[in-house]
Design an enzyme around this catalytic site. Structure first.
Site, mmCIF file in Angstrom:
data_model
loop_
_atom_site.group_PDB
_atom_site.id
_atom_site.type_symbol
_atom_site.label_atom_id
_atom_site.label_comp_id
_atom_site.label_asym_id
_atom_site.label_seq_id
_atom_site.Cartn_x
_atom_site.Cartn_y
_atom_site.Cartn_z
ATOM 1 N N GLY A 13 0.839 -1.193 0.000
ATOM 2 C CA GLY A 13 0.000 0.000 0.000
ATOM 3 C C GLY A 13 0.870 1.236 0.000
ATOM 4 O O GLY A 13 2.005 1.219 -0.468
ATOM 5 N N CYS A 14 0.358 2.305 0.546
ATOM 6 C CA CYS A 14 1.082 3.578 0.588
ATOM 7 C C CYS A 14 2.420 3.406 1.302
ATOM 8 O O CYS A 14 2.476 2.860 2.399
ATOM 9 C CB CYS A 14 0.232 4.616 1.310
ATOM 10 S SG CYS A 14 1.085 6.181 1.566
ATOM 11 N N PHE A 15 3.486 3.888 0.685
ATOM 12 C CA PHE A 15 4.800 3.702 1.306
ATOM 13 C C PHE A 15 4.975 4.487 2.593
ATOM 14 O O PHE A 15 5.821 4.160 3.418
ATOM 15 C CB PHE A 15 5.961 3.938 0.352
ATOM 16 C CG PHE A 15 5.926 5.158 -0.530
ATOM 17 C CD1 PHE A 15 5.404 6.369 -0.114
ATOM 18 C CD2 PHE A 15 6.456 5.084 -1.810
ATOM 19 C CE1 PHE A 15 5.411 7.487 -0.941
ATOM 20 C CE2 PHE A 15 6.475 6.189 -2.645
ATOM 21 C CZ PHE A 15 5.948 7.392 -2.203
ATOM 22 N N TRP A 16 4.174 5.521 2.827
ATOM 23 C CA TRP A 16 4.249 6.231 4.111
ATOM 24 C C TRP A 16 3.934 5.267 5.253
ATOM 25 O O TRP A 16 4.562 5.308 6.303
ATOM 26 C CB TRP A 16 3.281 7.387 4.170
ATOM 27 C CG TRP A 16 3.507 8.487 3.186
ATOM 28 C CD1 TRP A 16 4.629 8.718 2.425
ATOM 29 C CD2 TRP A 16 2.583 9.521 2.861
ATOM 30 N NE1 TRP A 16 4.447 9.827 1.655
ATOM 31 C CE2 TRP A 16 3.202 10.348 1.892
ATOM 32 C CE3 TRP A 16 1.303 9.831 3.285
ATOM 33 C CZ2 TRP A 16 2.572 11.468 1.360
ATOM 34 C CZ3 TRP A 16 0.679 10.943 2.750
ATOM 35 C CH2 TRP A 16 1.312 11.752 1.801
ATOM 36 N N CYS A 17 2.934 4.421 5.051
ATOM 37 C CA CYS A 17 2.530 3.454 6.088
ATOM 38 C C CYS A 17 3.625 2.434 6.344
ATOM 39 O O CYS A 17 4.002 2.180 7.486
ATOM 40 C CB CYS A 17 1.269 2.708 5.663
ATOM 41 S SG CYS A 17 -0.201 3.719 5.480
#
Length: 179
Positions: A13-17
């Site tokens: 998913g989102c790489f921030w997570c």
């Protein structure tokens, strides 16, 4: 020192997570957000967001196997995202959010495949695991403003409501592996 340590690249998913989780894991010496396994050389975030480059938002982990095993990293990976949803994680929809393990060695591929088989056999998830397991290809680091995003913006809406709970789940489930 990190040149001799192994790396594995994960799309969850989102790489921030994903980055916010793995920077807290003992033995992970570097986490870099980036894009991989697409067709465009040196893609930008804007290009990847169109879904036309074939890239996945990923984190590249450099880790010390004397402190954390690949198996432990993959167990964390499968705990913090839903590997049963094709091209989506929650409200993030598109091929750039697909679940993926991009390996650099045959041993990493084998470890990933064995864990997936065990999780499937144990029926851990509500549906089949759709995580792709492929060789790492065409990796490119994300722009500087994406690196350490959660650390810099913990109160931003997405960070507070999406990233924060993943970090909390890590702390609850894998306390023994925290830095």
């Amino acid at each position: 020192m990190t040149d001799s340590l192994p790396m594995i690249t994960l799309g969850g998913g989102c790489f921030w997570c994903t980055e916010a989780v793995f920077v807290r894991v003992r033995g992970v010496v570097d986490v870099q957000s980036g894009y991989s396994n697409g067709q465009v050389q040196r893609p930008s975030y804007e290009q990847v967001c169109t879904g036309t480059t074939g890239h996945n938002e990923v984190v590249r982990l450099t880790y010390d196997p004397a402190q954390v095993s690949l198996r432990q990293l993959l167990e964390i990976f499968f705990t913090i995202h839903d590997p049963t949803t094709l091209n989506r994680q929650g409200n993030d929809v598109g091929t750039q959010y697909r679940s993926a393990i991009y390996f650099s060695t045959p041993e990493q591929k084998l470890e990933a495949e064995l864990l997936i088989a065990e999780l499937e056999q144990a029926a851990v998830f509500h549906g089949p695991i759709v995580t792709e397991v492929l060789p790492l290809a065409n990796y490119w680091p994300a722009e500087d403003y994406h690196q350490d995003y959660y650390e810099q913006h913990p109160n931003q809406g997405y960070c507070a409501f999406v990233v924060g709970p993943k970090v909390a789940k890590l702390r609850q489930t894998f306390a023994a592996l925290l830095k």
